[in-house]
Design a protein around this motif. Sequence first.
Motif, PDB file in Angstrom:
ATOM      1  N   SER A 104       0.806  -1.226   0.000  1.00  0.00           N
ATOM      2  CA  SER A 104       0.000   0.000   0.000  1.00  0.00           C
ATOM      3  C   SER A 104       0.838   1.275   0.000  1.00  0.00           C
ATOM      4  O   SER A 104       0.389   2.312  -0.462  1.00  0.00           O
ATOM      5  CB  SER A 104      -0.947  -0.002   1.193  1.00  0.00           C
ATOM      6  OG  SER A 104      -0.206  -0.105   2.374  1.00  0.00           O
ATOM      7  N   ARG A 157       2.070   3.369  10.616  1.00  0.00           N
ATOM      8  CA  ARG A 157       0.821   2.789  11.115  1.00  0.00           C
ATOM      9  C   ARG A 157       0.892   2.508  12.603  1.00  0.00           C
ATOM     10  O   ARG A 157       1.865   1.908  13.061  1.00  0.00           O
ATOM     11  CB  ARG A 157       0.484   1.494  10.366  1.00  0.00           C
ATOM     12  CG  ARG A 157       0.026   1.797   8.973  1.00  0.00           C
ATOM     13  CD  ARG A 157      -0.647   0.651   8.285  1.00  0.00           C
ATOM     14  NE  ARG A 157      -1.121   1.158   7.014  1.00  0.00           N
ATOM     15  CZ  ARG A 157      -0.958   0.550   5.845  1.00  0.00           C
ATOM     16  NH1 ARG A 157      -0.362  -0.624   5.792  1.00  0.00           N
ATOM     17  NH2 ARG A 157      -1.405   1.106   4.745  1.00  0.00           N
ATOM     18  N   ILE A 216      -8.129  -0.477  -1.698  1.00  0.00           N
ATOM     19  CA  ILE A 216      -7.405  -1.687  -2.118  1.00  0.00           C
ATOM     20  C   ILE A 216      -8.144  -2.935  -1.649  1.00  0.00           C
ATOM     21  O   ILE A 216      -8.312  -3.895  -2.397  1.00  0.00           O
ATOM     22  CB  ILE A 216      -5.938  -1.694  -1.617  1.00  0.00           C
ATOM     23  CG1 ILE A 216      -5.217  -0.398  -2.028  1.00  0.00           C
ATOM     24  CG2 ILE A 216      -5.189  -2.909  -2.165  1.00  0.00           C
ATOM     25  CD1 ILE A 216      -3.771  -0.326  -1.590  1.00  0.00           C
ATOM     26  N   SER A 240      -3.016  -2.117   4.882  1.00  0.00           N
ATOM     27  CA  SER A 240      -2.104  -2.630   3.866  1.00  0.00           C
ATOM     28  C   SER A 240      -2.842  -3.202   2.664  1.00  0.00           C
ATOM     29  O   SER A 240      -4.057  -3.363   2.676  1.00  0.00           O
ATOM     30  CB  SER A 240      -1.197  -3.697   4.465  1.00  0.00           C
ATOM     31  OG  SER A 240      -1.893  -4.914   4.549  1.00  0.00           O
ATOM     32  N   SER A 241      -2.070  -3.539   1.632  1.00  0.00           N
ATOM     33  CA  SER A 241      -2.657  -4.072   0.403  1.00  0.00           C
ATOM     34  C   SER A 241      -2.822  -5.577   0.471  1.00  0.00           C
ATOM     35  O   SER A 241      -3.296  -6.189  -0.460  1.00  0.00           O
ATOM     36  CB  SER A 241      -1.751  -3.717  -0.775  1.00  0.00           C
ATOM     37  OG  SER A 241      -0.542  -4.433  -0.655  1.00  0.00           O
ATOM     38  N   ARG A 242      -2.422  -6.162   1.593  1.00  0.00           N
ATOM     39  CA  ARG A 242      -2.380  -7.632   1.661  1.00  0.00           C
ATOM     40  C   ARG A 242      -3.723  -8.272   1.319  1.00  0.00           C
ATOM     41  O   ARG A 242      -4.725  -8.077   1.976  1.00  0.00           O
ATOM     42  CB  ARG A 242      -1.913  -8.076   3.053  1.00  0.00           C
ATOM     43  CG  ARG A 242      -2.847  -7.727   4.157  1.00  0.00           C
ATOM     44  CD  ARG A 242      -2.281  -8.086   5.520  1.00  0.00           C
ATOM     45  NE  ARG A 242      -1.196  -7.179   5.895  1.00  0.00           N
ATOM     46  CZ  ARG A 242      -0.877  -6.900   7.157  1.00  0.00           C
ATOM     47  NH1 ARG A 242      -1.509  -7.471   8.160  1.00  0.00           N
ATOM     48  NH2 ARG A 242       0.103  -6.066   7.427  1.00  0.00           N
TER      49      ARG A 242
END
Lengths: 471, 210
Positions: free
Chosen positions: A130, A432, B115, B90-92
């Motif tokens: 990301s 984060r 995402i 996150s993109s996970r």
Amino acid sequence: MAARTLYDKLWDDHVVRSEDDGTALLYIDRHLVHEVTSPQAFEGLRIAGRKPWRTSSILAVPDHNVPTTDRSVGIEDPVSRLQVETLDNNCREFGLTEFDMSDVRQGIVHVIGPEQGATLPGMTVVCGDSHTSTHGAFGALAFGIGTSEVEHVLATQCLLQNKSKNMLVSVDGRVPEGVTAKDIVLAIIGELGTAGGTGYAIEFGGDAIRALSMEGRMTVCNMAIEAGARAGMVAVDATTIEYVQNRPYAPQGEMLDRAIESWQQLHTDKDAVFDKLVHIDAATIRPQVTWGTSPEMVVAVDAKVPDPDTVDDHVKADGMRKALAYMGLEAGTPINEIPVDKVFIGSCTNSRIEDLRAAAKVARGRKVADNIKLALVVPGSGLVKQQAEAEGLDKVYVEAGLEWREPGCSMCLAMNADRLEPGERCASTSNRNFEGRQGQGGRTHLLSPAMAAAAAVAGHFVDVNDLMSDN
Amino acid sequence: MQAFTRHTGIVAALDRPNVDTDAIIPKQYLKSIKRSGFGPNAFDDWRYLDEGAPDIDNSTRRVNPDFILNQQPYDKATILLGRENFGCGSSREHAVWALTDFGFRSVIAPSFADIFFNNSFKNGLLPIALDAAIIDGLFDKVENEKGVEFTVDLESQTVTAGVDVYSFEIDDFRKYCMLNGYDDIGLTLQHAELIRAYEQDRKQKAPWLF
Ligand code: SF4
């Protein structure tokens, strides 16, 4: 042609075809790959009997699982080791360029792309991560993708995308002393909220952004995703062009001249219209510290932990209460009275040379406080590490009582051995502060490198300006 | 990809905003090089009282009795009701794999992180965004009627909860792929000639990119 935003231009340049509903097939110029989100994509490719479409667009590096201590002994955890070896094998099998663990150029994927000139203005850049938004600092369209999309890009060099809306976040004027790119972006997220940018591509502009170095712009774009925006970007200017020249993957000579001419168009046209405009007065930004479990839960270091009882929105107030309980904090506590157990300086947000210089400036001639159990400095790449050592920064850290490590993601997400124990409180330069992010039960406070070094020295959060003026 | 047409199932409510991908599947499980097997570790930190690891047998762990997915009948839930900004972080894709492996077919929330939203479609998990006020009502319903089932119909783009029917939006192309369970890559490769033509053109205009 109608006036266009930077995002519009980057988008238009890469559309291969469009569906009736606007879904576009977008061409991808640079595909960065790391070990965590790629194994299933390569496996999918193999099962379908497909090959990467354009191997020269790919740069791979292991970063999440690599140890930050002595590399010569390899990776102790067998599961981590298998994942890194799987990347090595996939790169070998498909003929891809990889900076493996023993390569001096190895580092966090978002640090090495720009460092190598593999990220260039005008590109589309994707990675199964990301924080790919980082590369938008170069006037590129860069965003994170999932593993199915990694496979899709490997197989077709394209992605199916829906265009986002345009947002301009303009940070006007000059920031006060001690306020860095990290404070700017945390303040932006505090203003927008973690979902404020959802559905948008954000262009960061205004004098305060223009005044930032490329490294500072990367820090800001890195956290665009923390405001919900898949992509963040900054227009190309002299700072951008100066930075990319003479890097290994960058064009040279006559090709460079041609490229520069084209890069100079990479800015929003004067009359272009944004769907949303946000103005922030740079002069009002103070050094920031997060207090909760979402990056939008952020205040200035001289403020207090906020009180959920003063918030009307019940969902939000409830979220705040859960966050305070997890963080072990009372509403009304002054931020600068909160003691810290561990300090982490690193991550793709803040592990480049300027970050390490800023933290070293604070640590120089001072000592880490007695209550600090561990203070880590983890450079973003092998080359950043070399540079820092050439400048003697490693010695400054070690003399002050901070540990100097090998490059990688490290305690940003604690997939390797660097982590928090339950209940431990960490001053961290990462991006984060989610529950358990740095280790189960660990409590993360996000801040700038200078502020993290100041917390290490003071043993609690403190305005770096106060600390520096005391001597 | 598993096609999605119509699904009826038990709804579990997760009443917190900003449920992030680290919460959906903690990072120690990302070390897997497989796509399956993540279900027992979905929401691991909330679901268990002790710390898990990829090599620990989950049946030996201390279960958190207060967590909704550990309670009957929600351990069989196939629809997840959430709050705003679901799937941020996150993109996970492992987060989506964990939800589908647990048995979820749809997530309903006021808003989703981009995402996560994209990843869901690639795996036959239908994310549905409805107004926050409607979601409030659905939370009340789930709270008041233990084990209530909703029906999600992709063809008609509706969620049916008892006598109430709510419409949702979805892009035509996504709907088409999901209804048919199409593999995106196969569809894109039908345009291989166009991609090559684009590359030729681009090589002329911006040769430094190749
Ligand atoms: S440093 Fe942290 S945020 Fe950046 S890529 Fe690594 S794990 Fe992700």
